[in-house]
Design a protein around this motif. Sequence first.
Motif, PDB file in Angstrom:
ATOM      1  N   VAL A  77       0.848  -1.197   0.000  1.00 35.74           N
ATOM      2  CA  VAL A  77       0.000   0.000   0.000  1.00 35.74           C
ATOM      3  C   VAL A  77       0.884   1.248   0.000  1.00 35.74           C
ATOM      4  O   VAL A  77       0.686   2.169  -0.808  1.00 35.74           O
ATOM      5  CB  VAL A  77      -0.949   0.002   1.215  1.00 35.74           C
ATOM      6  CG1 VAL A  77      -1.545   1.392   1.417  1.00 35.74           C
ATOM      7  CG2 VAL A  77      -2.069  -1.006   1.018  1.00 35.74           C
ATOM      8  N   HIS A  80       2.688   1.555  -3.398  1.00 35.82           N
ATOM      9  CA  HIS A  80       1.777   2.031  -4.437  1.00 35.82           C
ATOM     10  C   HIS A  80       1.463   3.520  -4.270  1.00 35.82           C
ATOM     11  O   HIS A  80       1.360   4.254  -5.259  1.00 35.82           O
ATOM     12  CB  HIS A  80       0.470   1.229  -4.382  1.00 35.82           C
ATOM     13  CG  HIS A  80       0.463  -0.019  -5.201  1.00 35.82           C
ATOM     14  ND1 HIS A  80       1.590  -0.712  -5.527  1.00 35.82           N
ATOM     15  CD2 HIS A  80      -0.575  -0.693  -5.777  1.00 35.82           C
ATOM     16  CE1 HIS A  80       1.256  -1.777  -6.258  1.00 35.82           C
ATOM     17  NE2 HIS A  80      -0.049  -1.764  -6.435  1.00 35.82           N
ATOM     18  N   GLN A  81       1.256   3.946  -3.046  1.00 38.15           N
ATOM     19  CA  GLN A  81       0.896   5.345  -2.821  1.00 38.15           C
ATOM     20  C   GLN A  81       1.997   6.279  -3.309  1.00 38.15           C
ATOM     21  O   GLN A  81       1.717   7.351  -3.855  1.00 38.15           O
ATOM     22  CB  GLN A  81       0.580   5.576  -1.344  1.00 38.15           C
ATOM     23  CG  GLN A  81      -0.756   4.970  -0.926  1.00 38.15           C
ATOM     24  CD  GLN A  81      -0.993   4.996   0.570  1.00 38.15           C
ATOM     25  OE1 GLN A  81      -0.043   5.024   1.366  1.00 38.15           O
ATOM     26  NE2 GLN A  81      -2.257   4.974   0.979  1.00 38.15           N
ATOM     27  N   VAL A 113      -4.737  -0.347  -4.287  1.00 33.20           N
ATOM     28  CA  VAL A 113      -4.620   0.172  -2.916  1.00 33.20           C
ATOM     29  C   VAL A 113      -5.946   0.016  -2.184  1.00 33.20           C
ATOM     30  O   VAL A 113      -5.986  -0.431  -1.020  1.00 33.20           O
ATOM     31  CB  VAL A 113      -4.172   1.649  -2.926  1.00 33.20           C
ATOM     32  CG1 VAL A 113      -4.411   2.294  -1.551  1.00 33.20           C
ATOM     33  CG2 VAL A 113      -2.708   1.763  -3.306  1.00 33.20           C
ATOM     34  N   MET A 116      -6.399  -3.632  -1.262  1.00 28.67           N
ATOM     35  CA  MET A 116      -5.524  -4.070  -0.175  1.00 28.67           C
ATOM     36  C   MET A 116      -5.955  -3.470   1.159  1.00 28.67           C
ATOM     37  O   MET A 116      -5.919  -4.152   2.193  1.00 28.67           O
ATOM     38  CB  MET A 116      -4.064  -3.713  -0.500  1.00 28.67           C
ATOM     39  CG  MET A 116      -3.486  -4.566  -1.620  1.00 28.67           C
ATOM     40  SD  MET A 116      -1.704  -4.294  -1.910  1.00 28.67           S
ATOM     41  CE  MET A 116      -1.716  -2.677  -2.700  1.00 28.67           C
ATOM     42  N   GLU A 117      -6.354  -2.208   1.157  1.00 28.32           N
ATOM     43  CA  GLU A 117      -6.809  -1.586   2.402  1.00 28.32           C
ATOM     44  C   GLU A 117      -8.091  -2.242   2.913  1.00 28.32           C
ATOM     45  O   GLU A 117      -8.271  -2.391   4.133  1.00 28.32           O
ATOM     46  CB  GLU A 117      -7.033  -0.093   2.172  1.00 28.32           C
ATOM     47  CG  GLU A 117      -5.735   0.684   2.029  1.00 28.32           C
ATOM     48  CD  GLU A 117      -5.946   2.167   1.806  1.00 28.32           C
ATOM     49  OE1 GLU A 117      -5.048   2.954   2.155  1.00 28.32           O
ATOM     50  OE2 GLU A 117      -7.031   2.532   1.277  1.00 28.32           O
TER      51      GLU A 117
END
Length: 213
Positions: A77, A80-81, A113, A116-117
């Motif tokens: 995450v 990716h961010q 993201v 996944m979150e």
Amino acid sequence: MRRTIVAAVVAGALVGAGASAAVTAHDDDGWSHPMPAGQRGGHLGHRMSGLGGHLAGFRTGHHLSAASEKEYLAEMVAHHQEAIEAARELRRSDRATMRRFGARIVEAQTVQVEQMESWLAEWHPDDSTDVDYEPMMRDLTRLSGDRLDQTFLEDMVAHHMTAVMMSQHGLASGLFEHDEVAVLAADIRDDQRLEIVRMRGWLHDWFGTRWMH
């Protein structure tokens, strides 16, 4: 020893990109369309550049040591961010190809993201998902023209390589408890492996950057 392990994982993770491309849909730029995890029927099998000496990816070898599925998700995450933030800067690129590429990264990785979150919230509601993430990419906000494009490509090749290594390590070590995460990891590995090939091609064609072993 760690350098040897990292090199082996890189080589194994990048082999086969050409074969994968044969089964991937492409747009007018010859670019593969990213797809959310699980929309490939469970398919798990889908050039590192000289980078002017800027090998940012190997500053974060600790990512290879994720000890659990939760750690992989939390690290990815954050990873990716950073990519999303950098890719948004390509809206200022003079090249339409780069603007489209940046938009594609933002779209695809934002979906991942969010996925996944949601898994972290569902499976680990009481656990902290904070990570000690070390930024990999240089500040692009004051760059423009060729400097923007070249710096982005150099840094993103190394950034993608880390995601490929993280995902391949998780798959090879049986780290994942849920099939959904394994599918996502394979998608990340395969999509970003193809993107590495394309970015290396642009670095060569536009800036004369060649592979260095």
